[in-house]
Write a protein that holds these residues in place. Structure first.
Motif, PDB file in Angstrom:
ATOM      1  N   GLY A  42       0.839  -1.189   0.000  1.00 55.54           N
ATOM      2  CA  GLY A  42       0.000   0.000   0.000  1.00 55.54           C
ATOM      3  C   GLY A  42       0.878   1.244   0.000  1.00 55.54           C
ATOM      4  O   GLY A  42       2.065   1.182   0.315  1.00 55.54           O
TER       5      GLY A  42
ATOM      6  N   ALA B  90      -7.800   2.699   3.988  1.00 56.88           N
ATOM      7  CA  ALA B  90      -6.892   3.667   4.615  1.00 56.88           C
ATOM      8  C   ALA B  90      -7.592   4.365   5.772  1.00 56.88           C
ATOM      9  O   ALA B  90      -8.808   4.571   5.750  1.00 56.88           O
ATOM     10  N   PHE B 102      -2.268   3.176   5.038  1.00 60.00           N
ATOM     11  CA  PHE B 102      -2.917   2.224   4.143  1.00 60.00           C
ATOM     12  C   PHE B 102      -2.632   0.796   4.543  1.00 60.00           C
ATOM     13  O   PHE B 102      -1.570   0.474   5.085  1.00 60.00           O
TER      14      PHE B 102
END
Lengths: 114, 112
Positions: A42, B90, B102
Motif C-alpha cells: 500500500g 486507509a 494504508f
C-alpha cells in the motif's frame, strides 16, 4: 474540473542521481501529500505540505525533500537515489471540511532506479 | 503504531460472484475510514465511513464500518471484469494533517 496531475509519468534514473517529481493539486485544494508505493504494498506516507510548509513527515530519510509553491503545486525531490527508491510516487490533494477530509490521488510517477 | 490490515491479499472470482473484502485497523483517535480502488495507477475514492453500522452504497458496491470491533468490509455484488483492481483501505492518523495509513490492499481478479 482538472483533477490532480503529476509529471512525468515515467522516469528512469541511475543510482546516485537526483530526481524531481511534480504535482498540481485538484482545483480549490490547498494541501498536498506525497506517498511512495512499492510493488505489492500500500502507499506509504512521505510528507504533507500546507501553506508552503511541511506539516508532517513519515519515516523517510532526509534524501527526500519537498516544496510547495504559492499556487499550491508541489515538488518532491530525492537525492542520492538508491535501487530501493524504485516505486510509484503518488501525490494526493485535499481540502479539510467539517465532513472529513478526502484525499484525491494523481496518476503517479513510476520511478525506476538502475 | 497505527496499523491497517486487509484480507485476503488476493482473490480470484468469476463474473457474477459476490465478494467481501476485509479491513481491520488499530489507530489512535479514529475519525474515518476510506476505501479506494486502484486499477492502474491513481487510487480512486470509493467511500468514506465515519459512523458505525451505517452502510454506504454505490451501485453494486457497499461498505459498512464496525467501530466496536475495529473493522470494515467492502462488498461487491454481481462482479464484472471491470471490477478487477487493487482495493485499498486507509485510515487518517491523529495530528490534524490527515496522513493516511494504508493496508497492503486486496488484489481482486474477476475472470469472465
Amino acid at each position: 474540473d482538472a483533477g490532480v496531475t503529476q509529471s512525468p509519468t515515467h522516469l528512469i534514473k541511475t543510482r546516485g542521481q537526483q530526481v524531481t517529481l511534480r504535482c498540481s493539486p485538484k482545483s480549490g485544494h490547498d494541501t498536498v501529500s506525497w506517498y511512495q508505493q512499492a510493488l505489492g504494498q500500500g502507499p506509504q506516507f512521505i510528507f504533507q505540505y500546507y501553506e508552503e510548509e511541511e506539516r508532517q513527515r513519515g519515516n523517510f530519510p532526509d534524501r527526500f525533500s519537498g516544496h510547495q509553491f504559492p499556487n499550491y503545486s508541489s515538488e518532491l525531490n530525492v537525492n542520492a537515489l538508491l535501487l530501493g527508491d524504485s516505486a510509484l510516487y503518488l501525490c494526493a490533494s485535499s481540502l479539510v471540511s467539517l465532513a472529513g477530509t478526502k484525499q484525491y490521488f494523481g496518476p503517479g510517477t513510476r520511478l525506476t532506479v538502475t | 503504531e497505527d496499523k491497517v490490515v486487509q484480507s485476503p491479499l488476493s482473490l480470484v472470482v468469476h463474473e457474477g460472484d459476490t465478494v467481501t473484502l476485509n479491513c481491520s485497523y488499530e489507530v489512535t483517535n479514529f475519525r474515518s475510514l476510506l476505501w479506494y480502488k486502484q486499477e492502474k495507477k491513481a487510487p480512486t475514492f470509493l467511500f468514506m465511513l465515519t459512523s458505525s453500522g451505517i452502510e454506504k452504497k454505490s451501485g453494486r458496491l457497499s461498505s459498512i464500518l464496525d467501530k466496536k470491533e475495529l473493522f470494515s468490509i467492502l462488498n461487491i455484488t454481481a462482479t464484472q471484469t471491470g471490477d478487477s483492481a487493487i482495493y485499498l483501505c486507509a485510515v487518517p492518523t491523529q495530528g490534524g494533517s490527515e496522513k493516511l495509513v494504508f493496508g497492503k490492499g486486496t488484489k481482486l481478479t474477476v475472470n469472465p
